[in-house]
Write an enzyme that holds these catalytic residues in place. Structure first.
Site, PDB file in Angstrom:
ATOM      1  N   GLY A   1     -30.916  37.467 -61.895  1.00 49.01           N
ATOM      2  CA  GLY A   1     -32.293  37.512 -61.790  1.00 49.01           C
ATOM      3  C   GLY A   1     -33.195  38.776 -61.653  1.00 49.01           C
ATOM      4  N   ASN A   2     -34.012  38.558 -60.750  1.00 45.90           N
ATOM      5  CA  ASN A   2     -34.935  39.856 -60.756  1.00 45.90           C
ATOM      6  C   ASN A   2     -35.728  39.857 -59.548  1.00 45.90           C
ATOM      7  OD1 ASN A   2     -37.541  38.984 -61.582  1.00 45.90           O
ATOM      8  ND2 ASN A   2     -36.596  38.814 -63.549  1.00 45.90           N
TER       9      ASN A   2
END
Ligand code: CTP
Length: 398
Positions: A206-207
């Site tokens: 993810g980020n």
């Protein structure tokens, strides 16, 4: 015309309060519904009776009156616009500091509608660094400011600081609603937040995207009368989503499908999501156990949503994307504009302090297909969203 528009007019203690009488009369003549709130100091300058007679509504001054409570939250939700005219130096400073020791300030702090401010004060107060700073703070929150004019001031001196004339203020309001009206019934698609690309049932790639920028853009379009669909990735934290058609997704693939599902009916699309560029080739159905000293996960490219919409885009559709860069910002943004066949690219650089991921502020430069480019200052994401929406409206009508 302001027919059917609901305006909360805040009046503060300034000699320019006498102009509020003309202002209320003009607003009513234009067809607006007006509710007046005064600060206690404003009563020394103008009679509530005059204003309640003209506005055909009781004038509100106190938060508590005997055993009733003036519901400040509902007033800010009722209004299409909160206009403060005249705005004294004192109330301006309190607004910038977030104080709420009277009804007007409580309504301001809880207002979900746009806010327009028409300051009025003597020139020396107007030019004082703290007033400059306070005004900048309020502008950065997305409040519109009606510029003061030059002329004779209450002190008898001539200079800057006079409140704009009521007709000028009404013109600002008309312009605001005209721009808003341009979006009435328009279908807008916004993506926001990160995507999570699953590795196994417990892990993902993810980020740090918070979704705040995309949600602020979606809200700004909503405030201006558009019909907004928000395709939202798994952003952490609570976001204000009321009024939006929200499609929740997890992965880039799901975001791609959701966007393509609605794009055909969309007039304006803004891709503000931080989409993962790669996802695991396969997702394990059971939790992967730790065994080897090192481990690599085979990744494949995710579909480029912006680019795929760019390929599908019709003449009458406007497509905007973001470019998040750490170096060669301008070059990379312009390349994205071309490669993805977007009409507009909003650049934010991670090199700018307080801009980008997870922050409440952002600093952007906007590039468009007509070869224009515009730099904006560091502002709250709400104010940046306003700039982006204004830019898109201008782009469409240029
Ligand atoms: N974007 C997208 N689909 C992807 C990747 C990005 O729609 N799979 C969109 C983003 O929402 C943004 C724009 O493309 O509007 C640019 O995203 P960015 O991450 O800056 O660039 P990338 O195209 O991913 O290229 P790079 O990571 O190499 O800079």
């Amino acid at each position: 015309m302001l027919k059917g528009k609901k305006i909360v007019l805040g009046i503060t203690g300034s000699i320019a309060a006498y102009k509020a009488v003309l202002l209320v009369r003009s607003l009513i003549k234009e067809g607006a519904e007006v509710k007046v709130i005064m600060t206690p100091a404003a009563k020394d300058f103008i009679s509530p009776l005059t204003l309640s007679t003209l506005s055909k509504n009781p004038v509100l001054i106190d938060i508590f009156k005997e055993d009733t409570w003036a519901n400040h939250v509902m007033l800010g939700r009722w209004a299409d616009m909160m206009l403060v005219a005249p705005l004294s130096c004192n109330t301006l400073a309190k607004m910038a500091a977030g104080l709420c020791d009277n009804l007007l300030l409580s309504v301001y702090l809880s207002a979900t509608c746009p806010v327009m401010l028409a300051p009025a004060m003597d020139e020396d107060m107007w030019k004082h660094p703290s007033t400059r700073q306070n005004l900048q703070t309020l502008a950065s929150y997305g409040n519109s400011i009606v510029p003061v004019t030059n002329g004779e001031l209450a002190s008898g001196l001539f200079g800057e600081g006079r409140m704009a004339e009521p007709e000028t203020i009404v013109e600002h309001l008309l312009q605001h609603f005209k721009n808003g009206g341009r979006l009435n019934g328009k279908k807008v698609l916004v993506t926001a937040g990160p995507t999570y690309e699953h590795i196994d049932p417990v892990r993902f790639i993810g980020n740090h995207s918070s979704g705040k920028m995309g949600v602020a853009i979606a809200r700004e379009f909503l405030n201006r009368g558009a019909d907004v669909t928000l395709v939202l990735g798994p952003a952490p934290g609570a976001l204000p989503l009321d009024g939006l058609n929200v499609m929740r997704v997890q992965t880039a693939g799901e975001m791609y499908d959701a966007c393509h599902q609605v794009f055909g009916e969309t007039d304006i699309a803004i891709m503000a999501a931080a989409v993962a560029d790669y996802s695991p080739v396969s997702v394990a159905s059971e939790k992967i156990k730790k065994k080897e000293e090192s481990w690599s996960v085979a990744l494949k490219k995710t579909p480029d949503i912006l680019k795929s919409l760019g390929q599908k885009k019709k003449e009458n559709q406007v497509l905007a994307g973001f470019a998040l860069e750490t170096n060669n910002e301008r070059e990379n943004a312009l390349a994205k504009l071309q490669q993805k066949n977007a009409d507009i690219i909003v650049l934010n650089s991670l090199r700018d302090k307080d801009a980008g991921f997870g922050k409440d502020t952002n600093k952007v430069t906007i590039f468009d297909r007509k070869g224009r480019e515009k730099n904006f200052d560091l502002k709250s994401k709400t104010a940046v969203a306003k700039d982006i929406v204004d830019y898109i409206i201008e782009y469409i009508h240029a």
